[in-house]
Write an enzyme that holds these catalytic residues in place. Structure first.
Site, short mmCIF file in Angstrom:
data_model
loop_
_atom_site.label_atom_id
_atom_site.label_comp_id
_atom_site.label_asym_id
_atom_site.label_seq_id
_atom_site.Cartn_x
_atom_site.Cartn_y
_atom_site.Cartn_z
N LYS A 81 0.84 -1.20 0.00
CA LYS A 81 0.00 0.00 0.00
C LYS A 81 0.88 1.25 0.00
CE LYS A 81 -3.90 1.96 2.64
NZ LYS A 81 -4.76 1.76 3.83
N SER A 156 -9.54 1.59 3.31
CA SER A 156 -8.74 2.41 2.43
C SER A 156 -7.72 1.61 1.62
CB SER A 156 -7.99 3.48 3.25
OG SER A 156 -7.13 2.89 4.20
N SER A 180 -9.63 -1.11 7.46
CA SER A 180 -9.21 -0.85 6.08
C SER A 180 -8.43 -1.96 5.42
CB SER A 180 -8.39 0.45 6.03
OG SER A 180 -9.20 1.56 6.27
#
Length: 479
Positions: A81, A156, A180
């Site tokens: 990420k 997210s 997330s």
């Protein structure tokens, strides 16, 4: 085997490397080919490190030829990420303002992956600043769910869920502030783990909320979640929430099956507005768990109102992010700079301007919920909940307020939590673009993936992963 290389799990890849059935360089080539062929319509990746990853794969292949792999993830492609530092790549956290900021060194979590032999392919799309759960990113593009065409992958860590579901990598790293990692896993039909608070270093993460953030893996198998978590775990004195794991800790599941497992069903989830399909799937899952030998009993978590707690967690996140990143609100605090969306800047200003009394109340209530949850877990092996109250929805649809109502509890209570699919994701051969197109076009929006969540005791990763493994293995058993 070459046509199936991108669908192998990390555990399967390492076994194939060891017996000569696959080669790390060939797997790297297959992953890059898949990304180049299909990611234009998914947008899971922000940046690829093709040359660096190819060199790492070639080095891994040489080690296997010499019979001396360097670690348990040697040759395994992994993506990270974009809010986690990867040396030499943009460390943007999905914020355009930071798109040219280059990480000088790896985050400890990434360094641990490299030391175990992982091949880091690049960085993944995410919701701007990690503050949201759609991954409709205004700077790096809207990320799409490979399992449900036209829909969000969640967030997210949406790029992490999408990359694993699409077969671009067997494992990805995400971050989880109130769900997330687990929400994208649920929406995309894969698996995700939020570890115990402090087990995995957050150093090198662009924080949203330092008190709630966690790095966790997304994968297509429980074995891979355990393997990666075992590699990631380690005390970091530079991390303000770090805690050493107890002696003998392991992420590797011990024992088999669900027989005798004691699961608590929090009564408070009944108050959450939940899609009928999720309610029905969860009810069927509870029946199946009982058939598999688990005991399920209702429990109360005093003071936990999921919606109120989620709003408290959001306020904490906004306030902590505002304190850490004032530059995103502009030099005068009111003029949004280029590369920051107005909605993100407004959320930070909302947190900045919250009264001390409001913030104190949010911190107090979430702390009390954590204590109550840990007390309610005494005498149980885990809580059982849906992962999210809804399934993946169209990007242009209204965003449900309660996406994190079931997941945030584990963050407040500092507990490990894993999301697994209620049913296995439809298998498909992703070897070429046409196969992928046929797969996504055959998906039925009326039956998107749904996640099942186990929340266990602190440092109980092995326990929740044992339950997750037993659940997923039951797919092959007659109901």
């Amino acid at each position: 085997m070459s046509a199936d290389l991108t669908r192998l799990t990390a555990t399967e890849l390492v076994a194939a490397y060891s017996n000569g059935a696959a080669d790390p360089l060939a797997v790297f080539d297959a992953c890059i080919a898949a990304i180049r062929a299909r990611d234009g319509g998914i947008r899971a990746f922000i940046e690829l490190d093709v040359e660096g990853a190819r060199a790492a794969a070639a080095a891994s292949a040489a080690r296997f030829r010499d019979g001396c792999p360097c670690g348990p993830l040697d040759g395994v492609p992994v993506a990270v990420k974009a809010n986690i530092a990867v040396r030499g790549l943009a460390w943007s956290a999905g914020v355009g303002f930071w798109r040219n900021r280059i990480a000088a060194e790896d985050a400890p979590a990434v360094a641990r992956l490299r030391a175990a032999g992982a091949v880091i392919l690049g960085t993944l799309n995410m919701h701007e600043g990690a503050l949201g759960a759609t991954t409709d990113n205004p700077h790096f593009g809207r990320c799409y769910n490979p399992a449900v065409p036209g829909c969000t992958p969640g967030g997210s860590s949406g790029g992490s869920g999408a990359a694993v579901a699409a077969g671009f990598v067997p494992v990805a790293l995400g971050t989880d502030t109130m769900g997330s990692v687990r929400i994208p896993a649920a929406y995309c039909g894969v698996m995700g783990l939020k570890p115990t608070t402090g087990l995995v270093s957050n150093t090198g993460v662009v924080p949203l909320a330092w008190s709630l953030d966690h790095i966790g893996p997304v994968a297509r198998s429980v074995g891979d979640l355990a393997l990666v978590t075992q590699v990631l775990a380690g005390f970091d004195p530079a991390d303000p929430v770090a805690e050493p794991a107890p002696a003998g800790w392991t992420a590797m599941p011990r024992g088999r099956g669900l027989a005798g497992m004691r699961l608590g069903l929090p009564r408070e989830i009944d108050a959450v507005s939940t899609e009928p399909a999720v309610r029905e799937a969860f009810a069927h899952a509870l029946d199946r768990l009982r058939d598999l030998g688990a005991t399920i009993r209702p429990v109360a978590i005093p003071g936990w109102s999921p919606g109120r707690a989620r709003r408290d967690g959001l306020l904490i996140s906004e306030a902590e992010a505002a304190e850490l990143h004032p530059e995103l609100m502009g030099p005068d605090g009111t003029t949004t700079p280029e590369g920051v969306s107005e909605s993100f800047a407004a959320a930070l200003r909302y947190g900045r301007d919250a009264s001390a009394a409001r913030l104190a109340g949010a911190y107090r209530r979430t702390a009390e919920i954590g204590v109550a949850a840990r007390a309610a877990l005494a005498g149980l092996d885990a809580f059982i909940l849906p992962t999210a109250p809804q399934t993946a929805f169209a990007h242009d649809a209204p965003v449900p307020a309660g996406q994190a109502d079931f997941t945030a509890l584990a963050n407040f209570a500092k507990l490990p939590a894993v999301s697994v699919p209620v049913e296995p994701m439809k298998s498909a051969n992703f070897a070429n673009d046409m196969t992928f197109t046929n797969f996504v076009n055959s998906a039925n929006r009326a039956n998107p993936p749904i996640g099942l969540q186990f929340i266990g005791p602190r440092f109980g990763e092995a326990a929740v992963l044992r339950m997750a493994a037993a659940w997923t293995s039951a797919f092959s058993q007659p109901a």
